[in-house]
Write a protein that holds these residues in place. Sequence first.
Motif, PDB file in Angstrom:
ATOM      1  N   ALA A  67       0.654  -1.313  -0.029  1.00 48.58           N
ATOM      2  CA  ALA A  67      -0.235  -0.099  -0.071  1.00 48.58           C
ATOM      3  C   ALA A  67       0.911   1.223  -0.014  1.00 48.58           C
ATOM      4  O   ALA A  67       0.601   2.356  -0.446  1.00 48.58           O
ATOM      5  N   GLU A  68       1.952   1.094   0.732  1.00 47.24           N
ATOM      6  CA  GLU A  68       2.911   2.336   0.742  1.00 47.24           C
ATOM      7  C   GLU A  68       3.603   2.811  -0.413  1.00 47.24           C
ATOM      8  O   GLU A  68       3.593   3.614  -1.057  1.00 47.24           O
ATOM      9  N   ILE A  69       3.659   1.458  -1.201  1.00 44.34           N
ATOM     10  CA  ILE A  69       4.451   1.755  -2.759  1.00 44.34           C
ATOM     11  C   ILE A  69       3.305   2.287  -3.664  1.00 44.34           C
ATOM     12  O   ILE A  69       3.525   3.049  -4.469  1.00 44.34           O
ATOM     13  N   VAL A  70       2.038   1.860  -3.339  1.00 40.35           N
ATOM     14  CA  VAL A  70       0.797   2.420  -4.267  1.00 40.35           C
ATOM     15  C   VAL A  70       0.845   3.883  -4.148  1.00 40.35           C
ATOM     16  O   VAL A  70       0.707   4.726  -4.906  1.00 40.35           O
ATOM     17  N   PRO A 128      -4.505   4.537   4.728  1.00 44.41           N
ATOM     18  CA  PRO A 128      -3.827   5.606   4.939  1.00 44.41           C
ATOM     19  C   PRO A 128      -2.389   5.612   4.553  1.00 44.41           C
ATOM     20  O   PRO A 128      -1.905   6.740   4.471  1.00 44.41           O
ATOM     21  N   GLN A 129      -1.964   4.855   3.942  1.00 41.15           N
ATOM     22  CA  GLN A 129      -0.646   4.800   3.586  1.00 41.15           C
ATOM     23  C   GLN A 129      -0.650   5.583   1.970  1.00 41.15           C
ATOM     24  O   GLN A 129       0.247   6.298   1.533  1.00 41.15           O
ATOM     25  N   VAL A 130      -1.789   5.363   1.277  1.00 44.18           N
ATOM     26  CA  VAL A 130      -2.144   6.328   0.052  1.00 44.18           C
ATOM     27  C   VAL A 130      -2.390   7.657   0.341  1.00 44.18           C
ATOM     28  O   VAL A 130      -2.146   8.654   0.061  1.00 44.18           O
ATOM     29  N   ALA A 131      -3.696   7.879   1.242  1.00 46.21           N
ATOM     30  CA  ALA A 131      -3.935   9.298   1.890  1.00 46.21           C
ATOM     31  C   ALA A 131      -2.935   9.827   2.278  1.00 46.21           C
ATOM     32  O   ALA A 131      -2.927  11.078   2.041  1.00 46.21           O
TER      33      ALA A 131
END
Length: 554
Positions: free
Chosen positions: A469-472, A492-495
């Motif tokens: 998700a962090e990479i996304v 939350p990793q994207v937001a």
Amino acid sequence: MLDSIQIQNFAIIDSLQLELEAGLTALTGETGAGKSILLDAIKLAAGDRADSDSIRDGAERAEISVCFNIDDQAPAGAWLADNEMSADDECVIRRVLYANGRSKAFINGYSATLAQLRSLCDLLIDIHGQHEHQSLQKPQVQRQLLDAFLGEPALLAEVAQKYQAYQALRQRLQQARSGSQEREQRIDLLELYCSELQQLDLADGEFDQLQQEYRRLANAGNLLEKTGEVLEILYDNEEQNLQSALSLCEQRLRELLASDKTLGSSHEMVNAALIQVQEATTELRDYRDSIELDGERLQATNERIAGTQNLARKHHVEVAALPALRLELERELETLKGDSFDVSAIEAELEKAQEDFRFSARELSLKRRQTAASLSEQITQVMQQLGMEKGRFIIDVESGQVESANGIDNIRYLVSANPGQAPKPLSRVASGGELSRISLAIQVIMSESSQIPSLIFDEVDSGVGGGVAEIVGKKLRLLGQGRQVLCVTHLPQVASRAHHHFRVEKSSVEDDTTTTVLALDESERLEEIARMLGGLRITEQSRAHASEMIASRD
């Protein structure tokens, strides 16, 4: 770039106005808050089919307006100019839905069709949905994605056009070879039909004249009698008639004018009435003299009307369509009798059309294979970044197995999720989570190569989490460096990677439910990401984690 969105009475949105900016914008909120409703509104503005159920309860209509800045978008500006809808450096699209099911669309104030909305918005906005990984297994979707990356619309259109011409000749040849008996039968039938229609020889507009003439002939006796009565009143009765009375009135008023000029207007009106009665008498007398009690003509007219109606019923057309039908059947008869069914000539045409099609199809196939190799490598790299470290993605282009309007290629997406595993079709080896990541990889690659200024991702990150998700989030932020990206997300990793953040909220007061969208400042954003991390109960630990994520977004 999408500058603003205005929504009135759409679904559970009462009134909403959003001002948007370049970069990555995150849209977050609880499940069911209405995030997808906002995207549905944008899709309607982009030409999606309308549904009256989308109108807010109690409202007569819903209205959606989106405003794009097209200052640096030459293709969109050229489209607007070609369609005579230009308005400086902006483009305002408005869609109105009515409770009765009707809808209207406008581009810069000009009435527009849904096809025009779709055509224009294809140049301005690209929407990636949360269920695209499901359609990724369909062969036609796999081909369409490769062709979109290929960037050869003229060659694709050329292949389709040549295939259609090739197929039309094949059908003609089949008819010429196997339909000789049917052809002769058709010629005989057409000759009969054409003979009947030629014998009738109905001219355009003649049937209305026939009906008018029939009514006049059928009522000739009554017309003579009644016009005679009117003429008696107007002039023919020597003892008392209207013309004599008006003439006397005109004479008396003319004499009185010498005493009082104010009678001039009355005199003019009576004199005008006298002139009109004289003209009407002359016209009626001519009309009466033209009426004939002609039984033979009446019968002939009736028979022609009946014959015309019978032919119209026979061919299942309106009477007014008979002249056009005659021309159509005569052309078909001429074609069937002509040399267009010469088998040798058609075979020669077919051979040439087939070679033309295959030449263009081979050119398309070569370019597809070249593009497939490059695209496969790019998707593999992104897949590996998204947690499928040993995965390989291959676009297999097999030529010569099929012939269609799309060329001669059979295109398959193959994947190997683990080392030593032979690549196999997506549907056989990829899990739901892997399909989500592969789909996301494809969308990222396609978006990076696209020239469209505004991208929307609707929960395309579903099915991933943790480090992936962090990479996304990093990938989406990178996309947002050069254009506008709107992303609906639960991660939350994207937001936390977004340049801008909106929270979608749903509230209920008594029996009324509404959705609102709030632009978050830094402190509000911290609280929202902490909520996404920790759920309903926000702790200092979740706040600290949220602060760390926001600080590391660059």
